[in-house]
Design an enzyme around this catalytic site. Structure first.
Site, PDB file in Angstrom:
ATOM      1  N   SER A  89       0.828  -1.198   0.000  1.00 42.21           N
ATOM      2  CA  SER A  89       0.000   0.000   0.000  1.00 42.21           C
ATOM      3  C   SER A  89       0.876   1.267   0.000  1.00 42.21           C
ATOM      4  CB  SER A  89      -0.957  -0.071   1.200  1.00 42.21           C
ATOM      5  OG  SER A  89      -2.027   0.809   1.060  1.00 42.21           O
ATOM      6  N   ASP A 218      -9.234  -5.917  -4.229  1.00 37.27           N
ATOM      7  CA  ASP A 218      -8.751  -4.897  -3.293  1.00 37.27           C
ATOM      8  C   ASP A 218      -9.710  -3.712  -3.294  1.00 37.27           C
ATOM      9  OD1 ASP A 218      -7.364  -2.823  -1.977  1.00 37.27           O
ATOM     10  OD2 ASP A 218      -5.422  -3.585  -2.628  1.00 37.27           O
ATOM     11  N   HIS A 246      -7.393  -6.190   0.150  1.00 40.97           N
ATOM     12  CA  HIS A 246      -6.250  -5.310   0.367  1.00 40.97           C
ATOM     13  C   HIS A 246      -5.191  -5.943   1.262  1.00 40.97           C
ATOM     14  CE1 HIS A 246      -4.115  -1.560   0.196  1.00 40.97           C
ATOM     15  NE2 HIS A 246      -4.136  -1.411   1.509  1.00 40.97           N
TER      16      HIS A 246
END
Length: 268
Positions: A89, A218, A246
């Site tokens: 991320s 995600d 995610h």
């Protein structure tokens, strides 16, 4: 027997994990356990003000303070040691900056559904693109601050409970969500500082090996945005994890562990 043992030794890798916004080293626990069982070394970093790092948000106002634990760790590695750097991320930005600063110490940078900046433009461009491409009402109950004004991306973020439940941890087990709700902390996005030219260069970061792992399903970094980042700066390879959501390191630790080991062996 000796040669077999030596071959085994050569295949062991040192994985270094860089977490995303609001998270800490704790979010890698399942994946770290799998890799350690297979004999690898694992270092999961708590960035400044994250996880068990005791600094408060106001004590990590600069990106250098936020990334200091990662940079100090990279600095401490022996000159001839290479690690496999894995960013998740927002952690992709720290990964790219560590690759820039220590190109000789990274065998491959792996971007797990992560921001992967182009060496030609500042990392802030990705942050701006991300917020531009998000659908309305996406953020649910996340708490933002806007020090640059509402027309700019937020300055800091804290994921809300509903956001964690419905977006970030949508495919996870209930105990993973409980852990996250107990441990998330607010994070700066450092958009202004990330707008600096020459934070990353073609000679250093651009010369490194990059692999992007697309996490399908995600809901935080939607697949369209992941694909846009890939086309924006082609990595050496693209891998996929289906139905991961995610938090792929929690939902598919076994599959991801295998994948990371394959990538590490290839780019050794």
């Amino acid at each position: 027997m000796q040669t077999h043992h030596m071959q085994q030794q050569q295949q062991l890798h040192h994985f270094v994990f860089v977490h995303g916004s609001c998270h800490g080293a704790w979010c890698w626990f399942k994946l770290a356990a799998k890799l350690k069982l297979d004999g690898h070394r694992v270092t999961a970093i708590d960035l400044g003000g994250s996880g068990v790092d005791t600094r408060r948000l106001h004590e990590v106002r600069l990106v250098s303070e936020y990334l200091e634990p990662l940079m100090s760790f990279m600095e401490s590695l022996p000159e001839n040691e290479k690690v496999v750097l894995v960013g998740h991320s927002y952690g992709g930005i720290g990964t790219s900056l560590a690759m820039e600063r220590f190109p000789a110490k990274v065998s491959v940078g792996i971007f797990l559904s992560a921001y992967m900046p182009h060496h030609d433009s500042p990392p802030a461009v990705l942050i701006q693109e991300y917020f531009k491409r998000l659908p309305q009402d996406f953020a649910m109950d996340c708490e933002f601050t806007f020090e640059e004004g509402l027309e700019h991306p937020p300055s800091s973020v804290l994921f809300g409970t509903s956001f964690l439940k419905e977006k970030a941890y949508s495919n996870c087990q209930l105990e993973d969500l409980e852990l996250a709700m107990a441990l998330v902390k607010p994070s700066w996005l450092y958009t202004k500082e990330m707008g600096g030219e020459d934070l990353i260069t073609e000679e250093r970061y651009g010369s490194g090996k990059r692999v992007f792992i697309v996490c399908e399903g995600d809901n935080v970094l939607p697949v369209e945005i992941q694909k846009w980042m890939i086309s924006n700066y082609e990595p050496h390879e693209v891998k996929r994890i289906e139905e991961a959501g995610h938090m792929a390191m929690l939902t598919k630790p076994h599959q991801l562990s295998q994948l990371l080991q394959e990538i590490a062996a290839k780019y050794n």
